[in-house]
Design an enzyme around this catalytic site. Structure first.
Site, PDB file in Angstrom:
ATOM      1  N   PHE A   1     -77.572  51.527  72.965  1.00 17.20           N
ATOM      2  CA  PHE A   1     -77.999  51.376  74.359  1.00 17.20           C
ATOM      3  C   PHE A   1     -76.992  51.891  75.387  1.00 17.20           C
ATOM      4  O   PHE A   1     -77.289  51.900  76.585  1.00 17.20           O
ATOM      5  CB  PHE A   1     -78.355  49.916  74.681  1.00 17.20           C
ATOM      6  CG  PHE A   1     -77.357  48.890  74.233  1.00 17.20           C
ATOM      7  CD1 PHE A   1     -76.134  48.744  74.861  1.00 17.20           C
ATOM      8  CD2 PHE A   1     -77.666  48.051  73.172  1.00 17.20           C
ATOM      9  CE1 PHE A   1     -75.225  47.796  74.445  1.00 17.20           C
ATOM     10  CE2 PHE A   1     -76.759  47.089  72.752  1.00 17.20           C
ATOM     11  CZ  PHE A   1     -75.532  46.964  73.384  1.00 17.20           C
TER      12      PHE A   1
ATOM     13  N   ARG B   1     -67.612  40.711  81.513  1.00 14.19           N
ATOM     14  CA  ARG B   1     -68.907  40.092  81.747  1.00 14.19           C
ATOM     15  C   ARG B   1     -69.219  40.208  83.233  1.00 14.19           C
ATOM     16  O   ARG B   1     -68.453  39.735  84.076  1.00 14.19           O
ATOM     17  CB  ARG B   1     -68.885  38.623  81.320  1.00 14.19           C
ATOM     18  CG  ARG B   1     -70.270  37.974  81.278  1.00 14.19           C
ATOM     19  CD  ARG B   1     -70.189  36.554  80.754  1.00 14.19           C
ATOM     20  NE  ARG B   1     -69.686  36.480  79.399  1.00 14.19           N
ATOM     21  CZ  ARG B   1     -70.402  36.693  78.302  1.00 14.19           C
ATOM     22  NH1 ARG B   1     -71.692  37.011  78.423  1.00 14.19           N
ATOM     23  NH2 ARG B   1     -69.852  36.599  77.103  1.00 14.19           N
TER      24      ARG B   1
ATOM     25  N   LYS C   1     -79.084  39.329  80.749  1.00 16.08           N
ATOM     26  CA  LYS C   1     -80.020  38.992  79.682  1.00 16.08           C
ATOM     27  C   LYS C   1     -81.114  38.098  80.240  1.00 16.08           C
ATOM     28  O   LYS C   1     -80.865  37.217  81.060  1.00 16.08           O
ATOM     29  CB  LYS C   1     -79.309  38.329  78.503  1.00 16.08           C
ATOM     30  CG  LYS C   1     -78.470  37.112  78.821  1.00 16.08           C
ATOM     31  CD  LYS C   1     -77.725  36.652  77.572  1.00 16.08           C
ATOM     32  CE  LYS C   1     -76.801  35.474  77.873  1.00 16.08           C
ATOM     33  NZ  LYS C   1     -76.034  35.041  76.688  1.00 16.08           N
TER      34      LYS C   1
ATOM     35  N   LYS D   1     -84.148  42.904  74.136  1.00 10.39           N
ATOM     36  CA  LYS D   1     -82.880  42.373  73.633  1.00 10.39           C
ATOM     37  C   LYS D   1     -83.026  42.190  72.126  1.00 10.39           C
ATOM     38  O   LYS D   1     -83.823  41.373  71.666  1.00 10.39           O
ATOM     39  CB  LYS D   1     -82.539  41.034  74.292  1.00 10.39           C
ATOM     40  CG  LYS D   1     -81.175  40.490  73.888  1.00 10.39           C
ATOM     41  CD  LYS D   1     -80.890  39.159  74.547  1.00 10.39           C
ATOM     42  CE  LYS D   1     -79.445  38.726  74.309  1.00 10.39           C
ATOM     43  NZ  LYS D   1     -79.100  38.640  72.863  1.00 10.39           N
TER      44      LYS D   1
END
Length: 283
Positions: A121, A191, A197, A49
């Site tokens: 990504f 989301r 994460k 990340k």
């Protein structure tokens, strides 16, 4: 009293209008939920990340997550393909402030931008699931004449123990955490748990909606920020602020990042503490 109340209502109305305008301008991006131990890692890819500014290339223009155009030098964007790219504008580990100041500057500095990389990504407009999109991305990037455009290295996730070991190694090297992306997922601009994460602590963003006066040692300056989550939950954020931040607090309407330890039954964060202003998000 009436005039004061009218001014307060007018201020809240203007803030709501700015929020609505920002939402309309923002690109439709896939956002991450938080990984919790016990979640299945089957079919997930794992990557670092990167602690930078979310960048979206629409084929012609770079944008921030909040919908602000990024004024990058012509040489930085000239090699980018016409295909939309989703990634992170990154200045290196521990260089978040440099990344933000560089991206927000309306007069791009070649020196500053030479320290930036576009860590790509995903391909939002590419059909197929993430594993298929990743295969296309690996053919599209890297670009020989543009070493600053980097495809994010991805590897298959295995077990929770190995994930935690990789997290510890990444954080020790100065990284922020990890990302998990489900291989079979389509690109959905919301989301969801297809994107997760993984960090050594919980954190999230909230918008400042008020300043609470301090007491005792903090009398005469900020005591706490009154903040509101994207879901509309409000709470006070007083821990973690420096004396300088209490003297000159984040402006009403700005976004901040806070850390916390889980949530209570009502959904509010437990032991929330201020981390930093998110100046890469629109106020």
């Amino acid at each position: 009293m009436l005039n004061r109340r009218s001014l307060l209502l007018a201020g809240l109305g203007a803030l709501a209008a700015r929020v609505a305008a920002a939402r309309e301008a923002a690109p439709a991006l896939m956002l991450a939920e938080v990984y919790r131990p016990g979640m299945s890692l089957a079919d997930y890819w794992v990557s670092e990340k990167f602690d930078g500014v979310r960048g979206y290339w629409d084929g012609q223009q770079l944008w921030t997550r909040g919908g602000e155009p990024v004024v990058a030098p012509a040489w930085f964007i000239a090699p980018l393909p016409k295909q939309p790219l989703d990634g992170e504008l990154w200045a290196g580990r521990g260089q978040f402030a440099h990344a933000v100041s560089t991206v927000r500057s309306q007069t791009p500095s070649d020196t500053a931008w030479h320290g930036m990389r576009f860590m790509v990504f995903d391909l939002p407009a590419q059909g197929g699931d993430f594993t298929a999109r990743l295969a296309v991305l690996r053919k599209l990037l890297p670009i020989t004449d543009a070493p600053w455009v980097v495809p994010v290295p991805q590897e298959r996730a295995t077990t929770h123990a190995e994930l935690q070991a990789l997290l510890a190694k990444t954080v020790k090297m100065g990284g922020e955490g990890l990302m998990l992306h489900r291989g079979g997922s389509l690109y959905r601009a919301e989301r969801n748990s297809d994107l997760l994460k993984v960090k050594p602590h919980d954190d999230a963003e909230a918008r400042v909606v008020g300043h609470m006066p301090g007491k005792g040692r903090h009398s005469g300056r900020l005591g706490a920020l009154l903040v509101e989550t994207p879901e509309g939950r409000r709470f006070k954020l007083g821990s973690g602020l420096t004396d300088a931040e209490r003297e000159n607090p984040p402006a009403v309407g700005s976004w901040v990042t806070y850390r916390y330890n889980g949530t209570n039954p009502g959904g509010l964060p437990r032991f929330a503490r201020f981390m930093r202003v998110r100046s890469d998000l629109p106020s």
